[in-house]
Design a protein around this motif. Structure first.
Motif, PDB file in Angstrom:
ATOM      1  N   GLU A   1       0.858  -1.175   0.000  1.00  0.00           N
ATOM      2  CA  GLU A   1       0.000   0.000   0.000  1.00  0.00           C
ATOM      3  C   GLU A   1       0.896   1.228   0.000  1.00  0.00           C
ATOM      4  OE1 GLU A   1      -3.776  -1.877   2.462  1.00  0.00           O
ATOM      5  OE2 GLU A   1      -2.616  -0.283   3.380  1.00  0.00           O
ATOM      6  N   VAL A   2       0.595   2.180  -0.879  1.00  0.00           N
ATOM      7  CA  VAL A   2       1.387   3.405  -0.987  1.00  0.00           C
ATOM      8  C   VAL A   2       0.448   4.593  -0.863  1.00  0.00           C
ATOM      9  CG1 VAL A   2       2.960   4.749  -2.423  1.00  0.00           C
ATOM     10  CG2 VAL A   2       3.029   2.247  -2.509  1.00  0.00           C
ATOM     11  N   LEU A   3       0.663   5.390   0.179  1.00  0.00           N
ATOM     12  CA  LEU A   3      -0.114   6.611   0.393  1.00  0.00           C
ATOM     13  C   LEU A   3       0.794   7.785   0.077  1.00  0.00           C
ATOM     14  CD1 LEU A   3      -2.646   8.124   1.451  1.00  0.00           C
ATOM     15  CD2 LEU A   3      -1.573   8.058   3.716  1.00  0.00           C
ATOM     16  N   THR A   4       0.400   8.592  -0.896  1.00  0.00           N
ATOM     17  CA  THR A   4       1.172   9.769  -1.278  1.00  0.00           C
ATOM     18  C   THR A   4       0.404  11.007  -0.842  1.00  0.00           C
ATOM     19  OG1 THR A   4       1.997   8.551  -3.196  1.00  0.00           O
ATOM     20  CG2 THR A   4       2.306  10.941  -3.198  1.00  0.00           C
ATOM     21  N   LEU A   5       1.046  11.822  -0.024  1.00  0.00           N
ATOM     22  CA  LEU A   5       0.456  13.073   0.447  1.00  0.00           C
ATOM     23  C   LEU A   5       1.219  14.224  -0.179  1.00  0.00           C
ATOM     24  CD1 LEU A   5       0.110  12.226   4.244  1.00  0.00           C
ATOM     25  CD2 LEU A   5      -1.667  12.122   2.514  1.00  0.00           C
ATOM     26  N   THR A   6       0.542  15.009  -1.001  1.00  0.00           N
ATOM     27  CA  THR A   6       1.143  16.205  -1.575  1.00  0.00           C
ATOM     28  C   THR A   6       0.504  17.409  -0.904  1.00  0.00           C
ATOM     29  OG1 THR A   6      -0.459  16.271  -3.379  1.00  0.00           O
ATOM     30  CG2 THR A   6       1.580  15.044  -3.774  1.00  0.00           C
ATOM     31  N   GLY A   7       0.809  18.590  -1.402  1.00  0.00           N
ATOM     32  CA  GLY A   7       0.252  19.791  -0.805  1.00  0.00           C
ATOM     33  C   GLY A   7      -1.267  19.821  -0.826  1.00  0.00           C
ATOM     34  N   GLU A   8      -1.877  19.247  -1.877  1.00  0.00           N
ATOM     35  CA  GLU A   8      -3.333  19.314  -2.020  1.00  0.00           C
ATOM     36  C   GLU A   8      -4.027  17.954  -2.069  1.00  0.00           C
ATOM     37  OE1 GLU A   8      -4.202  21.567  -5.484  1.00  0.00           O
ATOM     38  OE2 GLU A   8      -3.126  23.336  -4.794  1.00  0.00           O
ATOM     39  N   ARG A   9      -3.303  16.893  -2.370  1.00  0.00           N
ATOM     40  CA  ARG A   9      -3.945  15.598  -2.601  1.00  0.00           C
ATOM     41  C   ARG A   9      -3.464  14.533  -1.635  1.00  0.00           C
ATOM     42  NH1 ARG A   9      -8.144  16.675  -5.062  1.00  0.00           N
ATOM     43  NH2 ARG A   9      -8.455  14.488  -5.499  1.00  0.00           N
ATOM     44  N   ALA A  10      -4.328  13.573  -1.389  1.00  0.00           N
ATOM     45  CA  ALA A  10      -4.001  12.330  -0.686  1.00  0.00           C
ATOM     46  C   ALA A  10      -4.382  11.205  -1.648  1.00  0.00           C
ATOM     47  CB  ALA A  10      -4.770  12.213   0.611  1.00  0.00           C
ATOM     48  N   HIS A  11      -3.411  10.376  -2.005  1.00  0.00           N
ATOM     49  CA  HIS A  11      -3.635   9.332  -3.010  1.00  0.00           C
ATOM     50  C   HIS A  11      -3.141   8.006  -2.442  1.00  0.00           C
ATOM     51  CE1 HIS A  11      -4.233   7.800  -7.069  1.00  0.00           C
ATOM     52  NE2 HIS A  11      -3.092   7.145  -6.922  1.00  0.00           N
ATOM     53  N   LEU A  12      -4.040   7.027  -2.350  1.00  0.00           N
ATOM     54  CA  LEU A  12      -3.712   5.705  -1.821  1.00  0.00           C
ATOM     55  C   LEU A  12      -3.824   4.676  -2.947  1.00  0.00           C
ATOM     56  CD1 LEU A  12      -3.138   3.833   0.652  1.00  0.00           C
ATOM     57  CD2 LEU A  12      -5.612   3.654   0.930  1.00  0.00           C
ATOM     58  N   VAL A  13      -2.787   3.855  -3.089  1.00  0.00           N
ATOM     59  CA  VAL A  13      -2.770   2.781  -4.082  1.00  0.00           C
ATOM     60  C   VAL A  13      -2.469   1.484  -3.357  1.00  0.00           C
ATOM     61  CG1 VAL A  13      -1.687   1.892  -6.175  1.00  0.00           C
ATOM     62  CG2 VAL A  13      -1.924   4.348  -5.861  1.00  0.00           C
ATOM     63  N   ARG A  14      -3.280   0.461  -3.605  1.00  0.00           N
ATOM     64  CA  ARG A  14      -3.081  -0.857  -2.990  1.00  0.00           C
ATOM     65  C   ARG A  14      -2.846  -1.882  -4.091  1.00  0.00           C
ATOM     66  NH1 ARG A  14      -5.038  -4.032   1.711  1.00  0.00           N
ATOM     67  NH2 ARG A  14      -5.260  -6.163   1.000  1.00  0.00           N
ATOM     68  N   HIS A  15      -1.700  -2.570  -3.993  1.00  0.00           N
ATOM     69  CA  HIS A  15      -1.357  -3.638  -4.928  1.00  0.00           C
ATOM     70  C   HIS A  15      -1.615  -4.968  -4.227  1.00  0.00           C
ATOM     71  CE1 HIS A  15       0.706  -0.770  -7.580  1.00  0.00           C
ATOM     72  NE2 HIS A  15       1.084  -0.187  -6.456  1.00  0.00           N
ATOM     73  N   ASP A  16      -2.570  -5.742  -4.728  1.00  0.00           N
ATOM     74  CA  ASP A  16      -2.922  -7.033  -4.135  1.00  0.00           C
ATOM     75  C   ASP A  16      -2.027  -8.145  -4.659  1.00  0.00           C
ATOM     76  OD1 ASP A  16      -5.001  -6.154  -2.509  1.00  0.00           O
ATOM     77  OD2 ASP A  16      -6.462  -6.265  -4.133  1.00  0.00           O
ATOM     78  N   PRO A  17      -2.014  -9.300  -3.968  1.00  0.00           N
ATOM     79  CA  PRO A  17      -1.190 -10.421  -4.434  1.00  0.00           C
ATOM     80  C   PRO A  17      -1.577 -10.931  -5.822  1.00  0.00           C
ATOM     81  CG  PRO A  17      -1.976 -10.833  -2.212  1.00  0.00           C
ATOM     82  CD  PRO A  17      -2.641  -9.583  -2.699  1.00  0.00           C
ATOM     83  N   LYS A  18      -2.832 -10.779  -6.201  1.00  0.00           N
ATOM     84  CA  LYS A  18      -3.279 -11.260  -7.513  1.00  0.00           C
ATOM     85  C   LYS A  18      -2.956 -10.288  -8.639  1.00  0.00           C
ATOM     86  CE  LYS A  18      -6.978 -13.966  -5.526  1.00  0.00           C
ATOM     87  NZ  LYS A  18      -8.417 -14.140  -5.366  1.00  0.00           N
ATOM     88  N   GLY A  19      -2.347  -9.153  -8.303  1.00  0.00           N
ATOM     89  CA  GLY A  19      -1.964  -8.183  -9.314  1.00  0.00           C
ATOM     90  C   GLY A  19      -2.965  -7.065  -9.533  1.00  0.00           C
ATOM     91  N   THR A  20      -4.093  -7.094  -8.835  1.00  0.00           N
ATOM     92  CA  THR A  20      -5.064  -6.022  -8.992  1.00  0.00           C
ATOM     93  C   THR A  20      -4.586  -4.782  -8.243  1.00  0.00           C
ATOM     94  OG1 THR A  20      -6.324  -6.788  -7.080  1.00  0.00           O
ATOM     95  CG2 THR A  20      -7.003  -7.613  -9.238  1.00  0.00           C
ATOM     96  N   VAL A  21      -4.974  -3.642  -8.766  1.00  0.00           N
ATOM     97  CA  VAL A  21      -4.590  -2.366  -8.166  1.00  0.00           C
ATOM     98  C   VAL A  21      -5.859  -1.610  -7.823  1.00  0.00           C
ATOM     99  CG1 VAL A  21      -3.401  -0.182  -8.560  1.00  0.00           C
ATOM    100  CG2 VAL A  21      -2.442  -2.293  -9.475  1.00  0.00           C
ATOM    101  N   GLN A  22      -5.951  -1.157  -6.575  1.00  0.00           N
ATOM    102  CA  GLN A  22      -7.091  -0.354  -6.133  1.00  0.00           C
ATOM    103  C   GLN A  22      -6.561   1.034  -5.779  1.00  0.00           C
ATOM    104  OE1 GLN A  22      -8.112  -2.945  -2.894  1.00  0.00           O
ATOM    105  NE2 GLN A  22      -9.822  -3.841  -4.022  1.00  0.00           N
ATOM    106  N   GLU A  23      -7.301   2.069  -6.179  1.00  0.00           N
ATOM    107  CA  GLU A  23      -6.849   3.434  -5.929  1.00  0.00           C
ATOM    108  C   GLU A  23      -7.926   4.257  -5.248  1.00  0.00           C
ATOM    109  OE1 GLU A  23      -4.620   5.514  -8.920  1.00  0.00           O
ATOM    110  OE2 GLU A  23      -4.419   3.675 -10.091  1.00  0.00           O
ATOM    111  N   TRP A  24      -7.478   5.214  -4.462  1.00  0.00           N
ATOM    112  CA  TRP A  24      -8.350   6.163  -3.785  1.00  0.00           C
ATOM    113  C   TRP A  24      -7.652   7.509  -3.835  1.00  0.00           C
ATOM    114  CZ3 TRP A  24      -7.263   8.781   0.890  1.00  0.00           C
ATOM    115  CH2 TRP A  24      -8.333   9.464   1.466  1.00  0.00           C
ATOM    116  N   ASP A  25      -8.381   8.544  -4.189  1.00  0.00           N
ATOM    117  CA  ASP A  25      -7.808   9.881  -4.298  1.00  0.00           C
ATOM    118  C   ASP A  25      -8.766  10.865  -3.643  1.00  0.00           C
ATOM    119  OD1 ASP A  25      -5.632  11.516  -5.384  1.00  0.00           O
ATOM    120  OD2 ASP A  25      -7.248  12.445  -6.541  1.00  0.00           O
ATOM    121  N   CYS A  26      -8.194  11.843  -2.943  1.00  0.00           N
ATOM    122  CA  CYS A  26      -9.029  12.784  -2.202  1.00  0.00           C
ATOM    123  C   CYS A  26      -8.260  14.088  -2.011  1.00  0.00           C
ATOM    124  CB  CYS A  26      -9.361  12.154  -0.849  1.00  0.00           C
ATOM    125  SG  CYS A  26     -10.238  13.213   0.303  1.00  0.00           S
ATOM    126  N   ASN A  27      -8.995  15.166  -1.805  1.00  0.00           N
ATOM    127  CA  ASN A  27      -8.370  16.415  -1.403  1.00  0.00           C
ATOM    128  C   ASN A  27      -7.818  16.212   0.003  1.00  0.00           C
ATOM    129  OD1 ASN A  27      -7.901  19.021  -0.277  1.00  0.00           O
ATOM    130  ND2 ASN A  27      -9.317  19.893  -1.774  1.00  0.00           N
TER     131      ASN A  27
END
Length: 161
Positions: A83-109
């Motif tokens: 799981e990778v959470l990137t916090l920038t000045g304006e955004r919060a972006h979470l990416v989850r890489h599952d064992p099966k290779g699927t990628v789930q993303e969440w993005d928010c102010n």
């Protein structure tokens, strides 16, 4: 701790959080365990060398070794979560890489991103989620209870900046 915070070089105001499950058995330990199990199981078989009984027991011994190998390999593959959470000045972006290779993303102010801890209501004690943009997503559910509490406090501090 199976998570770490880093700050990318070009943008010092952004932060990146990487989370991964704890791997208690490194690759060398995996090989040593399989070899040790195989060796210990073979010791009693030496008494059966030259006997017809060896051929009756050998398939079951090999099946047991194969089962241990499969179980350890499956456990290792299931723990390949990142799981990778990137916090920038304006955004919060979470990416989850599952064992099966699927990628789930969440993005928010980032202003609206809110960490929450569900002490008893979640699937695990001290369940940590991030809420924002009309969604609530889990983060670090594979961590231990103490690590989830520490993660929650780290998220609160990081999102307040």
């Amino acid at each position: 701790m199976p998570y770490s915070w880093t700050s990318p070089a070009p943008s010092p105001d952004s932060q990146v959080l990487r989370l991964w499950p704890h791997q208690s058995l490194p690759p060398k330990g995996y090989a040593a365990f399989i070899l040790g199990t195989f060796s210990l199981v073979l010791i009693p078989l030496f008494t059966l060398l030259g006997s017809v009984l060896l051929w009756g027991i050998l398939p079951f011994v090999l099946l047991a070794i194969g089962g241990v190998w499969y179980a350890l390999d499956r456990s290792h593959r299931n723990a390949q979560i990142l799981e990778v959470l990137t916090l920038t000045g304006e955004r919060a972006h979470l990416v989850r890489h599952d064992p099966k290779g699927t990628v789930q993303e969440w993005d928010c102010n980032r202003y609206w991103a809110e960490p929450r801890m569900h002490e008893t209501d979640g699937p695990v004690p001290h369940y940590v989620t991030l809420k924002g943009a009309g969604r609530e997503v889990e983060i670090g559910a594979f961590l231990s209870e103490e690590e989830r509490v520490a993660l929650y406090h780290d998220l609160v501090r990081a999102l307040r900046r």
